[in-house]
Design a protein around this motif. Structure first.
Motif, PDB file in Angstrom:
ATOM      1  N   SER A  58      -7.697  -0.414  -8.219  1.00 27.68           N
ATOM      2  CA  SER A  58      -7.025   0.848  -8.522  1.00 27.68           C
ATOM      3  C   SER A  58      -6.095   1.184  -7.372  1.00 27.68           C
ATOM      4  CB  SER A  58      -8.039   1.985  -8.730  1.00 27.68           C
ATOM      5  OG  SER A  58      -8.571   2.415  -7.488  1.00 27.68           O
ATOM      6  N   ASP A  59      -5.336   2.269  -7.542  1.00 28.01           N
ATOM      7  CA  ASP A  59      -4.433   2.681  -6.463  1.00 28.01           C
ATOM      8  C   ASP A  59      -5.198   3.150  -5.232  1.00 28.01           C
ATOM      9  OD1 ASP A  59      -4.974   5.608  -6.753  1.00 28.01           O
ATOM     10  OD2 ASP A  59      -3.945   5.325  -8.666  1.00 28.01           O
ATOM     11  N   ALA A  60      -6.506   3.381  -5.375  1.00 26.32           N
ATOM     12  CA  ALA A  60      -7.322   3.741  -4.208  1.00 26.32           C
ATOM     13  C   ALA A  60      -7.323   2.615  -3.175  1.00 26.32           C
ATOM     14  CB  ALA A  60      -8.748   4.059  -4.640  1.00 26.32           C
ATOM     15  N   ASP A  61      -7.035   1.378  -3.626  1.00 26.78           N
ATOM     16  CA  ASP A  61      -6.985   0.250  -2.702  1.00 26.78           C
ATOM     17  C   ASP A  61      -5.841   0.394  -1.698  1.00 26.78           C
ATOM     18  OD1 ASP A  61      -9.112  -0.861  -4.100  1.00 26.78           O
ATOM     19  OD2 ASP A  61      -7.796  -2.003  -5.433  1.00 26.78           O
ATOM     20  N   THR A  62      -4.832   1.212  -2.044  1.00 25.83           N
ATOM     21  CA  THR A  62      -3.687   1.415  -1.154  1.00 25.83           C
ATOM     22  C   THR A  62      -3.535   2.881  -0.740  1.00 25.83           C
ATOM     23  OG1 THR A  62      -2.213   1.573  -3.083  1.00 25.83           O
ATOM     24  CG2 THR A  62      -2.423  -0.585  -2.029  1.00 25.83           C
ATOM     25  N   GLY A  63      -4.618   3.655  -0.880  1.00 26.67           N
ATOM     26  CA  GLY A  63      -4.589   5.036  -0.421  1.00 26.67           C
ATOM     27  C   GLY A  63      -4.511   6.084  -1.500  1.00 26.67           C
ATOM     28  N   GLY A  64      -4.432   5.678  -2.773  1.00 25.14           N
ATOM     29  CA  GLY A  64      -4.365   6.634  -3.876  1.00 25.14           C
ATOM     30  C   GLY A  64      -5.716   7.255  -4.179  1.00 25.14           C
ATOM     31  N   ASP A  92      -1.542  11.626  -7.531  1.00 26.77           N
ATOM     32  CA  ASP A  92      -1.307  12.213  -6.212  1.00 26.77           C
ATOM     33  C   ASP A  92      -0.988  11.106  -5.207  1.00 26.77           C
ATOM     34  OD1 ASP A  92      -1.833  14.702  -7.230  1.00 26.77           O
ATOM     35  OD2 ASP A  92      -3.935  14.713  -6.590  1.00 26.77           O
ATOM     36  N   LEU A  93      -0.020  11.354  -4.354  1.00 26.09           N
ATOM     37  CA  LEU A  93       0.360  10.392  -3.331  1.00 26.09           C
ATOM     38  C   LEU A  93      -0.424  10.648  -2.049  1.00 26.09           C
ATOM     39  CD1 LEU A  93       4.245  10.403  -3.830  1.00 26.09           C
ATOM     40  CD2 LEU A  93       2.605   8.709  -4.655  1.00 26.09           C
ATOM     41  N   PRO A  94      -0.774   9.600  -1.324  1.00 27.43           N
ATOM     42  CA  PRO A  94      -1.514   9.802  -0.074  1.00 27.43           C
ATOM     43  C   PRO A  94      -0.614  10.416   0.997  1.00 27.43           C
ATOM     44  CG  PRO A  94      -0.936   7.493  -0.345  1.00 27.43           C
ATOM     45  CD  PRO A  94      -0.575   8.173  -1.628  1.00 27.43           C
ATOM     46  N   PRO A  95      -1.136  11.345   1.767  1.00 31.14           N
ATOM     47  CA  PRO A  95      -0.323  11.954   2.830  1.00 31.14           C
ATOM     48  C   PRO A  95      -0.068  10.967   3.967  1.00 31.14           C
ATOM     49  CG  PRO A  95      -2.585  12.682   3.011  1.00 31.14           C
ATOM     50  CD  PRO A  95      -2.510  11.878   1.745  1.00 31.14           C
ATOM     51  N   ASN A  96       1.033  11.155   4.640  1.00 29.88           N
ATOM     52  CA  ASN A  96       1.360  10.361   5.826  1.00 29.88           C
ATOM     53  C   ASN A  96       1.511   8.867   5.525  1.00 29.88           C
ATOM     54  OD1 ASN A  96       1.076  12.774   7.390  1.00 29.88           O
ATOM     55  ND2 ASN A  96      -1.152  12.431   7.423  1.00 29.88           N
ATOM     56  N   ALA A 106      -5.511   1.798 -12.767  1.00 26.13           N
ATOM     57  CA  ALA A 106      -6.849   1.236 -12.588  1.00 26.13           C
ATOM     58  C   ALA A 106      -6.951   0.014 -13.485  1.00 26.13           C
ATOM     59  CB  ALA A 106      -7.932   2.253 -12.951  1.00 26.13           C
ATOM     60  N   ALA A 107      -7.747  -0.957 -13.071  1.00 30.44           N
ATOM     61  CA  ALA A 107      -7.850  -2.189 -13.848  1.00 30.44           C
ATOM     62  C   ALA A 107      -9.122  -2.938 -13.473  1.00 30.44           C
ATOM     63  CB  ALA A 107      -6.627  -3.077 -13.598  1.00 30.44           C
ATOM     64  N   TRP A 108      -9.440  -3.931 -14.290  1.00 32.49           N
ATOM     65  CA  TRP A 108     -10.500  -4.878 -13.974  1.00 32.49           C
ATOM     66  C   TRP A 108     -10.067  -6.254 -14.477  1.00 32.49           C
ATOM     67  CZ3 TRP A 108     -12.818  -8.054 -17.497  1.00 32.49           C
ATOM     68  CH2 TRP A 108     -12.675  -7.712 -18.847  1.00 32.49           C
ATOM     69  N   GLY A 203      -8.245  -9.629 -18.117  1.00 31.96           N
ATOM     70  CA  GLY A 203      -8.677  -8.292 -17.746  1.00 31.96           C
ATOM     71  C   GLY A 203      -7.909  -7.239 -18.511  1.00 31.96           C
ATOM     72  N   ILE A 204      -8.198  -5.992 -18.196  1.00 34.94           N
ATOM     73  CA  ILE A 204      -7.560  -4.858 -18.871  1.00 34.94           C
ATOM     74  C   ILE A 204      -7.230  -3.809 -17.828  1.00 34.94           C
ATOM     75  CG2 ILE A 204      -7.864  -2.998 -20.556  1.00 34.94           C
ATOM     76  CD1 ILE A 204      -9.719  -4.844 -22.112  1.00 34.94           C
ATOM     77  N   GLY A 205      -6.045  -3.217 -17.940  1.00 32.42           N
ATOM     78  CA  GLY A 205      -5.625  -2.188 -17.009  1.00 32.42           C
ATOM     79  C   GLY A 205      -5.107  -0.952 -17.714  1.00 32.42           C
ATOM     80  N   LEU A 206      -4.991   0.123 -16.958  1.00 34.22           N
ATOM     81  CA  LEU A 206      -4.414   1.374 -17.449  1.00 34.22           C
ATOM     82  C   LEU A 206      -3.348   1.790 -16.439  1.00 34.22           C
ATOM     83  CD1 LEU A 206      -4.444   3.660 -19.542  1.00 34.22           C
ATOM     84  CD2 LEU A 206      -6.183   4.799 -18.162  1.00 34.22           C
ATOM     85  N   THR A 207      -2.101   1.775 -16.881  1.00 30.71           N
ATOM     86  CA  THR A 207      -0.980   2.047 -15.971  1.00 30.71           C
ATOM     87  C   THR A 207      -0.042   3.110 -16.529  1.00 30.71           C
ATOM     88  OG1 THR A 207       0.318   0.243 -16.970  1.00 30.71           O
ATOM     89  CG2 THR A 207      -1.038  -0.317 -15.064  1.00 30.71           C
TER      90      THR A 207
END
Length: 237
Positions: A58-64, A92-96, A106-108, A203-207
């Protein structure tokens, strides 16, 4: 010469035996000389061990801030055993971190499979027309992703998953030839024919970047030539 411990590992031997059985069955039934009618099971989530071969992203891997989970759900009188792909999409974008300009995915997918005595573990779905999926969707715009031994390692072939009956179990068919070649989320040219002899991951993703919860259940994914495997007897296009 002593064989390496990796080659003697139980997983390596099991994969090699399974692959040998598949080759032997093809030779015995002569399916390579005619239209293959036996389904080729790719990911069977009625088996609780299959989820251990998968990973989430997911985008959490890069700070999302999107969240994603993949849970094993056992079979019941009303449902088959399956995995539940769920979480929450945030844009939401990560600060800084000004270099991050886009979030909300998100995906798998299955992990790269280990080698066998025959070489690298790849799915050869070339004898089949369709990818079949047994799913229960919430109706969101999911994308099916397939990676092959492409010239560009980061290429992903994609197709929309069009649920016909959200909230209900259904079997959907997608033609392998209808997948579109992309790279880093963008359609690329030339649209070379997908290397269906060497499929590496599915796999399957949601973008769609629509904030909010998502929930998709998947029981099985397999290759088939039987159009009647689909609930609607029609391909997705």
């Amino acid at each position: 010469m002593q064989p390496s411990s990796r080659l003697l590992a139980p997983g390596f031997l099991a994969r090699s035996v399974d692959e040998f059985k598949r080759f032997a069955k093809i030779a015995y039934t002569q399916e390579s000389l005619r239209t293959a009618m036996t389904p080729y099971h790719l990911l069977d989530f009625t088996n609780p061990d299959t989820i251990t071969m998968c990973k989430t992203m997911s985008d959490a891997d890069t700070g999302g801030y999107s969240t994603v989970a993949l849970d094993q759900i056992p079979s019941s009188p009303s449902e088959p055993g399956h995995i539940r792909f769920h979480g929450n999409i945030s844009i939401d974008l990560p600060p800084n971190r000004p270099q991050i300009q886009r979030t909300g995915y998100a995906a798998w997918r299955n992990k790269d499979r280990g080698p066998t005595i025959f070489g690298k573990s790849l799915w050869d779905v070339d004898p089949y027309i369709y990818l079949a999926l047994r799913v229960k969707s919430d109706g969101r715009k999911y994308i099916v992703n397939a990676q092959t031994e492409s010239i560009e390692y980061t290429d992903i072939h994609q197709h929309r998953l069009y649920a016909q009956r959200p909230g209900e179990w259904e079997t959907l068919l997608i033609k392998w030839s209808d997948f579109v070649r992309t790279n880093h989320g963008q359609v690329v040219e030339p649209q070379n024919e997908m290397m269906t002899q060497k499929v590496r991951t599915l796999g399957i993703g949601l973008t769609d970047r629509v904030p909010g919860p998502f929930d998709l259940c998947i029981s099985k994914m397999w290759a088939t030539n039987r159009v009647e495997d689909g609930d609607t007897h029609k391909k997705q296009s």
